[in-house]
Write an enzyme that holds these catalytic residues in place. Structure first.
Site, PDB file in Angstrom:
ATOM      1  N   ARG A  90       0.853  -1.200   0.000  1.00 12.07           N
ATOM      2  CA  ARG A  90       0.000   0.000   0.000  1.00 12.07           C
ATOM      3  C   ARG A  90       0.886   1.246   0.000  1.00 12.07           C
ATOM      4  O   ARG A  90       1.914   1.286   0.671  1.00 12.07           O
ATOM      5  CB  ARG A  90      -0.893   0.030   1.245  1.00 12.07           C
ATOM      6  CG  ARG A  90      -2.139  -0.830   1.138  1.00 12.07           C
ATOM      7  CD  ARG A  90      -3.165  -0.271   0.162  1.00 12.07           C
ATOM      8  NE  ARG A  90      -4.357  -1.094   0.099  1.00 12.07           N
ATOM      9  CZ  ARG A  90      -4.546  -2.103  -0.744  1.00 12.07           C
ATOM     10  NH1 ARG A  90      -3.620  -2.417  -1.627  1.00 12.07           N
ATOM     11  NH2 ARG A  90      -5.665  -2.797  -0.732  1.00 12.07           N
ATOM     12  N   HIS A 121      -1.331   0.842  -9.735  1.00  4.92           N
ATOM     13  CA  HIS A 121      -2.014  -0.076  -8.816  1.00  4.92           C
ATOM     14  C   HIS A 121      -2.626  -1.233  -9.613  1.00  4.92           C
ATOM     15  O   HIS A 121      -3.831  -1.502  -9.538  1.00  4.92           O
ATOM     16  CB  HIS A 121      -3.092   0.630  -7.988  1.00  4.92           C
ATOM     17  CG  HIS A 121      -3.455  -0.118  -6.740  1.00  4.92           C
ATOM     18  ND1 HIS A 121      -3.684   0.475  -5.529  1.00  4.92           N
ATOM     19  CD2 HIS A 121      -3.636  -1.453  -6.510  1.00  4.92           C
ATOM     20  CE1 HIS A 121      -3.986  -0.432  -4.621  1.00  4.92           C
ATOM     21  NE2 HIS A 121      -3.964  -1.628  -5.197  1.00  4.92           N
TER      22      HIS A 121
HETATM   23  P1  NDP Z   1      -1.691 -11.216   4.466  1.00  5.76           P
HETATM   24  O1  NDP Z   1      -2.617 -10.711   5.512  1.00  5.76           O
HETATM   25  O2  NDP Z   1      -1.790 -12.637   4.037  1.00  5.76           O
HETATM   26  O3  NDP Z   1      -0.172 -10.989   4.938  1.00  5.76           O
HETATM   27  C1  NDP Z   1       0.271  -9.829   5.542  1.00  5.76           C
HETATM   28  C2  NDP Z   1       1.700 -10.039   5.994  1.00  5.76           C
HETATM   29  O4  NDP Z   1       2.201  -8.817   6.521  1.00  5.76           O
HETATM   30  C3  NDP Z   1       1.840 -11.082   7.106  1.00  5.76           C
HETATM   31  O5  NDP Z   1       3.004 -11.853   6.932  1.00  5.76           O
HETATM   32  C4  NDP Z   1       1.955 -10.223   8.364  1.00  5.76           C
HETATM   33  O6  NDP Z   1       2.669 -10.818   9.436  1.00  5.76           O
HETATM   34  C5  NDP Z   1       2.738  -9.062   7.814  1.00  5.76           C
HETATM   35  N1  NDP Z   1       2.562  -7.886   8.668  1.00  5.76           N
HETATM   36  C6  NDP Z   1       1.461  -7.137   8.854  1.00  5.76           C
HETATM   37  N2  NDP Z   1       1.706  -6.145   9.726  1.00  5.76           N
HETATM   38  C7  NDP Z   1       2.994  -6.281  10.093  1.00  5.76           C
HETATM   39  C8  NDP Z   1       3.841  -5.569  10.972  1.00  5.76           C
HETATM   40  N3  NDP Z   1       3.405  -4.493  11.651  1.00  5.76           N
HETATM   41  N4  NDP Z   1       5.098  -5.986  11.140  1.00  5.76           N
HETATM   42  C9  NDP Z   1       5.539  -7.072  10.471  1.00  5.76           C
HETATM   43  N5  NDP Z   1       4.803  -7.804   9.605  1.00  5.76           N
HETATM   44  C10 NDP Z   1       3.543  -7.396   9.433  1.00  5.76           C
HETATM   45  O7  NDP Z   1      -1.839 -10.256   3.224  1.00  5.76           O
HETATM   46  P2  NDP Z   1      -1.596 -10.583   1.670  1.00  5.76           P
HETATM   47  O8  NDP Z   1      -0.267 -11.191   1.509  1.00  5.76           O
HETATM   48  O9  NDP Z   1      -2.760 -11.293   1.121  1.00  5.76           O
HETATM   49  O10 NDP Z   1      -1.610  -9.099   1.062  1.00  5.76           O
HETATM   50  C11 NDP Z   1      -0.683  -8.122   1.487  1.00  5.76           C
HETATM   51  C12 NDP Z   1      -1.114  -6.755   0.996  1.00  5.76           C
HETATM   52  O11 NDP Z   1      -0.887  -6.624  -0.401  1.00  5.76           O
HETATM   53  C13 NDP Z   1      -2.605  -6.419   1.115  1.00  5.76           C
HETATM   54  O12 NDP Z   1      -2.929  -6.053   2.437  1.00  5.76           O
HETATM   55  C14 NDP Z   1      -2.766  -5.278   0.143  1.00  5.76           C
HETATM   56  O13 NDP Z   1      -2.519  -4.058   0.794  1.00  5.76           O
HETATM   57  C15 NDP Z   1      -1.672  -5.532  -0.889  1.00  5.76           C
HETATM   58  N6  NDP Z   1      -2.206  -5.881  -2.211  1.00  5.76           N
HETATM   59  C16 NDP Z   1      -1.858  -5.095  -3.286  1.00  5.76           C
HETATM   60  C17 NDP Z   1      -2.304  -5.404  -4.539  1.00  5.76           C
HETATM   61  C18 NDP Z   1      -1.867  -4.612  -5.715  1.00  5.76           C
HETATM   62  O14 NDP Z   1      -2.365  -4.832  -6.827  1.00  5.76           O
HETATM   63  N7  NDP Z   1      -0.926  -3.702  -5.558  1.00  5.76           N
HETATM   64  C19 NDP Z   1      -3.161  -6.564  -4.784  1.00  5.76           C
HETATM   65  C20 NDP Z   1      -3.457  -7.328  -3.609  1.00  5.76           C
HETATM   66  C21 NDP Z   1      -2.988  -6.975  -2.363  1.00  5.76           C
HETATM   67  P3  NDP Z   1       2.125 -12.150  10.164  1.00  5.76           P
HETATM   68  O15 NDP Z   1       2.288 -13.250   9.134  1.00  5.76           O
HETATM   69  O16 NDP Z   1       3.024 -12.335  11.313  1.00  5.76           O
HETATM   70  O17 NDP Z   1       0.697 -11.882  10.498  1.00  5.76           O
HETATM   71  C1  OXD Z   2      -6.045  -5.464  -3.137  1.00  2.12           C
HETATM   72  C2  OXD Z   2      -5.638  -4.531  -4.160  1.00  2.12           C
HETATM   73  O1  OXD Z   2      -5.924  -5.170  -1.944  1.00  2.12           O
HETATM   74  O2  OXD Z   2      -5.990  -4.700  -5.346  1.00  2.12           O
HETATM   75  O3  OXD Z   2      -6.481  -6.567  -3.507  1.00  2.12           O
HETATM   76  O4  OXD Z   2      -4.930  -3.580  -3.855  1.00  2.12           O
END
Ligand code: NDP
Ligand code: OXD
Length: 316
Positions: free
Chosen positions: A231, A279
């Site tokens: 993000r 994005h």
């Molecule tokens: P998940 O919820 O599966 O994974 C999030 C990861 O981030 C986990 O490993 C979590 O740790 C870690 N995390 C969160 N907060 C912290 C922190 N404060 N410190 C350390 N680690 C942290 O999410 P996804 O992998 O499914 O997606 C990730 C992000 O990708 C989405 O939230 C979205 O914002 C973005 N996204 C962007 C897209 C695009 O087109 N650009 C498309 C889809 C998603 P833990 O495993 O320990 O919980």
């Molecule tokens: C998502 C994105 O969060 O598209 O899936 O950013």
């Protein structure tokens, strides 16, 4: 009345895509479109949403489950009048695969100096540049969730040395992992940093000047590279620009921005060694989104637990 509870759709996606996907989705279930301002939504029990209308929850006061149109839920958790009901994230192979494609593409593009070669091409210059191999570089993935883990594995297949950081330590074959408290050690080993973090109060502005200064400076590319598809709110764009200008970062790939669309006057559009995508690293496939939501509704109606639930305390 059918046992299948009605669903309201409020997705700020391409209308044609939503219409086409709806033609073959939610069979036997009443589908209400929030885009019709006069429609009574009080019967709706589910909502599938992406940047919904601000008055949606007032119009649909009897919802039982919310389905996010994307993997990220920051856009939902900050909504006014958000009801205290379960929120399901979008988790799907199509989304995961396309994100990994984007991440691997960006890492390889920096490794193989694509921006520099494109510039040389425009200038009709025939000049070979120094060429390290993937195994000479360490890619550090911040966020080892569904997307981060898949990207990490695919980067590894391409030959990169891969390490990862997440709040709680993960065990992934062939990948050294670090937990939340080990950020500095993780950064000191990282040549190409990949951000796949959700936007939460803890991750807002995490990619700043102080963090960039801790990345490894002695890597095979000469300077570290920053890639972010999580993000935009997690990056301090002024610091990204200064780090590029000051030589702290050698290259950047960004799919997400503090303000989207990226304003026309942002220096990022025209900086050398910066790759910008709108994005679009992994847009949700609406058909897959509806298939997933439908399957979860069936689980819910059969009394089974919902999957991929958001934890409101952590914010993802
Ligand atoms: P998940 O919820 O599966 O994974 C999030 C990861 O981030 C986990 O490993 C979590 O740790 C870690 N995390 C969160 N907060 C912290 C922190 N404060 N410190 C350390 N680690 C942290 O999410 P996804 O992998 O499914 O997606 C990730 C992000 O990708 C989405 O939230 C979205 O914002 C973005 N996204 C962007 C897209 C695009 O087109 N650009 C498309 C889809 C998603 P833990 O495993 O320990 O919980
Ligand atoms: C998502 C994105 O969060 O598209 O899936 O950013």
């Amino acid at each position: 009345m059918s046992a299948q509870k009605p669903v309201v759709i409020d997705l700020k996606f391409e209308r044609r895509e939503v219409d086409a996907a709806l033609a073959n989705a939610f069979s036997g279930r009443q589908v209400l479109r929030a885009s019709d301002p006069d429609l009574d939504l009080s019967e709706a029990r589910y909502a599938v949403i992406w940047k919904p209308e601000p008055n949606l929850f007032r119009r649909a006061p009897n919802l039982q489950v919310l389905f996010s149109g994307g993997a990220g839920v920051d856009h939902i958790l900050t909504l006014p009048d958000l009801p205290d009901i379960p929120i399901v994230r979008f988790v799907d192979e199509s989304l995961t695969t396309r994100m990994s494609e984007w991440v691997v593409l960006q890492a390889l593009s920096h490794l193989r100096q694509v921006p520099a070669y494109l510039k040389q091409q425009r200038e009709r210059q025939w000049r070979e540049l120094p060429q390290p191999e993937a195994r000479d570089l360490t890619v550090g993935v911040m966020g080892l969730g569904v997307l981060g883990q898949d990207s990490a594995r695919k980067l590894k297949i391409m030959g990169f040395n891969v390490i990862g950081w997440s709040r709680s330590r993960k065990t992934i074959d062939g990948i050294e992992t670090f937990d939340g408290a080990e950020l500095e050690t993780f950064l000191s080993k990282t040549d190409i940093l990949v951000g796949l973090l959700p936007l939460t109060p803890d991750t807002r502005g995490i990619f700043d000047a102080a963090l960039f200064s801790k990345l490894r400076k002695s890597g095979a590319l000469g300077k570290p590279v920053f890639i972010n598809a999580g993000r935009g709110g997690s990056q301090v764009e002024a610091d990204v620009i200064s780090a590029l200008e000051g030589g702290v970062l050698g290259g950047v790939s960004l799919d997400v921005f503090e303000k989207e669309p990226l304003p026309a006057d942002s220096p990022l559009w025209r900086m050398e060694n910066v790759m910008v995508t709108p994005h679009a690293a992994s847009a949700s496939d609406v058909r897959a989104l509806f298939r997933n939501a439908e399957a979860q509704m069936e689980r819910f109606e059969a009394g089974q637990p919902l999957q991929h639930l958001v934890d409101r305390r952590t914010g993802y």
